[in-house]
Design a protein around this motif. Structure first.
Motif, PDB file in Angstrom:
ATOM      1  N   ASN A 101      -1.038  -3.415  -2.980  1.00 51.57           N
ATOM      2  CA  ASN A 101      -0.712  -2.666  -1.767  1.00 51.57           C
ATOM      3  C   ASN A 101      -1.921  -1.830  -1.325  1.00 51.57           C
ATOM      4  O   ASN A 101      -2.912  -1.715  -2.046  1.00 51.57           O
ATOM      5  N   ASP A 102      -1.819  -1.248  -0.170  1.00 47.57           N
ATOM      6  CA  ASP A 102      -2.940  -0.473   0.385  1.00 47.57           C
ATOM      7  C   ASP A 102      -3.283   0.764  -0.451  1.00 47.57           C
ATOM      8  O   ASP A 102      -4.410   1.264  -0.402  1.00 47.57           O
ATOM      9  N   THR A 111      -9.127  -5.545  -2.881  1.00 46.31           N
ATOM     10  CA  THR A 111      -8.756  -5.750  -1.484  1.00 46.31           C
ATOM     11  C   THR A 111      -7.247  -5.918  -1.412  1.00 46.31           C
ATOM     12  O   THR A 111      -6.680  -6.801  -2.052  1.00 46.31           O
ATOM     13  N   SER A 112      -6.601  -5.044  -0.657  1.00 39.05           N
ATOM     14  CA  SER A 112      -5.139  -5.063  -0.624  1.00 39.05           C
ATOM     15  C   SER A 112      -4.632  -6.280   0.143  1.00 39.05           C
ATOM     16  O   SER A 112      -5.386  -6.997   0.797  1.00 39.05           O
ATOM     17  N   ILE A 113      -3.339  -6.483   0.068  1.00 42.29           N
ATOM     18  CA  ILE A 113      -2.688  -7.610   0.739  1.00 42.29           C
ATOM     19  C   ILE A 113      -2.871  -7.527   2.255  1.00 42.29           C
ATOM     20  O   ILE A 113      -2.807  -8.530   2.959  1.00 42.29           O
ATOM     21  N   ASN A 114      -3.173  -6.300   2.738  1.00 43.11           N
ATOM     22  CA  ASN A 114      -3.433  -6.104   4.174  1.00 43.11           C
ATOM     23  C   ASN A 114      -4.906  -6.029   4.498  1.00 43.11           C
ATOM     24  O   ASN A 114      -5.278  -5.692   5.633  1.00 43.11           O
ATOM     25  N   GLY A 115      -5.769  -6.295   3.492  1.00 39.62           N
ATOM     26  CA  GLY A 115      -7.199  -6.304   3.768  1.00 39.62           C
ATOM     27  C   GLY A 115      -7.905  -4.981   3.586  1.00 39.62           C
ATOM     28  O   GLY A 115      -9.112  -4.872   3.840  1.00 39.62           O
ATOM     29  N   VAL A 116      -7.190  -3.967   3.112  1.00 40.93           N
ATOM     30  CA  VAL A 116      -7.819  -2.668   2.888  1.00 40.93           C
ATOM     31  C   VAL A 116      -8.612  -2.704   1.580  1.00 40.93           C
ATOM     32  O   VAL A 116      -8.118  -3.205   0.575  1.00 40.93           O
TER      33      VAL A 116
END
Lengths: 254, 254, 254, 254
Positions: B173-174, B208-213
């Motif tokens: 996660n982020d 790198t989070s699942i949202n690209g963070v």
């Protein structure tokens, strides 16, 4: 000056269940055999008793047994290989070593419990497994052994430090073995008789059998029981009688 | 030269029941988290795996968990005091230390297992209990921690040696926490994707989070799973890809 | 004529460890919640207490709990599925049923123990698992439930026989829940106050909260504790006070 | 028409650990000996296998053993009283009875497991404890016994329903006892030889010893093993050979 060690099995509570009076016994004995979680005790209880023993200046020993809480380690279990028994003993010694280390203490000795001790006294293979276990993971520990048994022989053959123990309240056969519980005269219930018995064994460095036969042994430690109110009183009486006779109670490593 | 440690949970058989392929995994990983008998394994199994790990030159770590064989240490247990949790961890570390000593080996690290690890990541009190346990009985051990958790914070606050681990096959996660199992995209099943993911984390020293963070972390070790045939293949593939990319796999103490 | 059942947790010894005074309590209570080997007791102990309860004419109930001897079933365990909890309860009921059958006795009731009971009171899913377990393997059993809980709701929804219990020595909040242990006034220590409290609840068929709020409930049984010498005396005092007030103590099935 | 029962030990998984292929074996055997949680299995696993066995129309039997998961109930444990052994067996039968009841099934038989069975075959006291246990809690169960043992004698003396079993893959001594594992020729590994052996035993209602001596016995059931892939194949081969020879495989209660 004559010195002797007094040892007792302590730390035998488990979870919500209490057994014995560890605080009282730690004022009497000089060495404590502390259960390691397989036949009694648990990590929190082991921590509690190690802390008490350290504060009392009592020698701390591992008391490994079979994994049998319900049977309190008193049931003989057949079918374990020598290496399984070695691993079982090493595991328990290590668990108590780490708890002792976490409390700034170190172990003095190791003594097998209940059926494991009984089986090691009769079986050279199991005796070697027990002695080798301690030698391999904690070579400085003193091994408590009953004289005239396979366990004493194994300690001699392997060449480890050992202390020979006698019982304050048990009668012996002519071959140095214990008179079986349940036999007439097997247990010495009178505190004065037990104390006189122990004093005689220490002075003579010999066991006197139920038939009067003298069996020479080097006596390093006397086992007393602490799992009943009367046992505490008996142990206290024994200590006083020994001290009155000029015997100094001192732990093994002293 | 870039180096990284690969760690896996090993020695998870128990009595007659087998789990995983320890021999295969020990050719792949550089550090082994060895179950200590509370959630899996037994003294003989621990001995077997320590021996294998030593022969393979793999770093040996204690993997303490809740006392819950049936639930494999994956059930959260509430109601233990901090000192009970500390004692639980110390006991298991000590048991493996003694087994390692008996095999002429020493421990490299400690990593909490399953629900205990999860709870330590979320609870400062449990995190301190776990970190203090290791510090008190084995201060030289490296503590494996998940970055951005109460466990990492406790290791920092207490000032112990630590190694931060990431997962090869899990999405984040982020906030740096793991995407819960069962959520869409939580697991990375494709070996190439997992390898690319790990390579990117190592090169960037960031998750790198699942949202690209991007979440910067110092990455010391990568956890791979070994309890299924496909897991062994995935771990082997990851190791090869890392080596192909010039990353050297080496244990933590090296 | 007013009648009420008195119930207590009995048979909580385990292996070599004793807890409580079952003989004394069986002269006081009319229903016994007998531990089934998961959080306390063992097959031999269960047999002993079933025999005593039958001889005393006391209603025999299964007291299933989490599999957690060390924690005495008081630790909440998360991560079991509903079907795992159902199976856990069924297993323990069956074990006691067979022991009762072997002694020519039958079960009267079932009451979840400790953390399992607490979790069932708060979770409709766990409550349904517990009630369904009994319904599926022993549909004639009476389910002991705390009023105003998910457990009572589940018993109502599933349509099983139930008995609502109150505590002799606990204070209640305005919503009918128990004042948490450790809170000021949570426990009623004075035997006369406890007896007066119970008599008032029975006469009014209502709980009076710690703030004086009356909560109507059908009161079928009163739980007393028996795991301490003072508890035995308190229970005995309560029984005498109830009888002096004309209340007949009688088991649930009577 | 000749009929015979085929029985196998099933439901031997535990928690996260799998053993055997219950689904495959339930297509082959007519009776299943289901572990009861002491030497293997757990409540959820027992439920799973009872459900499968019921769906397959296979006779459901309790398979009680010593409380020894790590040793899989194969270690002989000495020091339990007869009443302790009785209680141990009753407890386990009851647990499975309740699980069966919860699934709308009933038990057909009981067969002691591993070391408990071996000890009951050699000790009249333990044999009586096992047989009495079943008689006292579940008098309708059929007791599986090895012919020519203390267990068969106890079943005869106590007057319970019994079924005599032979092994498909074991050689016999001249006195009808099993040739000890590890002895040359003790195990029959060839599927055709095992099938021929069983067919001969059924046709002749006699065991032929390893030396060719014929020992008449009433053969009611044949034990096959199912804890290995080869064992499944061997059992399947045996069933086919028996059916080819006109023998009908049918459960004991049929």
């Amino acid at each position: 000056m004559t010195t002797i060690d007094l040892n007792a099995d302590l730390g035998e509570s488990f979870g919500p269940w209490k057994m014995g009076d560890d605080e009282a016994m730690l004022e009497i004995v000089s060495s404590a055999n502390i259960a390691c979680g397989f036949h009694a005790s648990d990590p929190a209880e082991m921590t509690r008793v190690v802390r008490l023993a350290k504060a009392a200046g009592v020698g701390i020993g591992a008391h490994p047994g079979f994994q049998d809480l319900q049977g309190f380690g008193r049931r003989r279990i057949f079918g374990m290989s020598n290496s399984e028994i070695e691993a079982l003993v090493i595991y328990q010694i290590g668990a108590l070593q780490a708890i002792a280390a976490s409390e700034g203490a170190t172990l003095q000795h190791v003594k097998a419990h209940g059926a494991l001790n009984n089986m090691a006294c009769g079986s050279p293979k199991i005796a070697h497994a027990c002695i080798n276990a301690a030698r391999r993971c904690a070579p400085d520990l003193i091994n408590l052994v009953l004289p005239n048994t396979a366990l004493e022989n194994a300690a001699t053959e392997i060449g480890v430090s050992m202390a020979r123990e006698v019982f304050a309240d048990r009668a012996y056969n002519d071959d140095g073995s214990l008179v079986a519980r349940g036999t007439e005269g097997a247990m010495i219930h009178d505190p004065d008789a037990a104390a006189a018995n122990v004093l005689a064994m220490i002075e003579q460095q010999a066991i006197t059998s139920i038939n009067g036969v003298k069996i020479p042994v080097a006596i390093d430690t006397v086992c007393v029981h602490g799992d009943a109110p009367t046992a505490v009183a008996m142990a206290r009486h024994l200590r006083r009688k020994l001290e009155d006779a000029g015997v100094t109670i001192t732990k093994l490593s002293a």
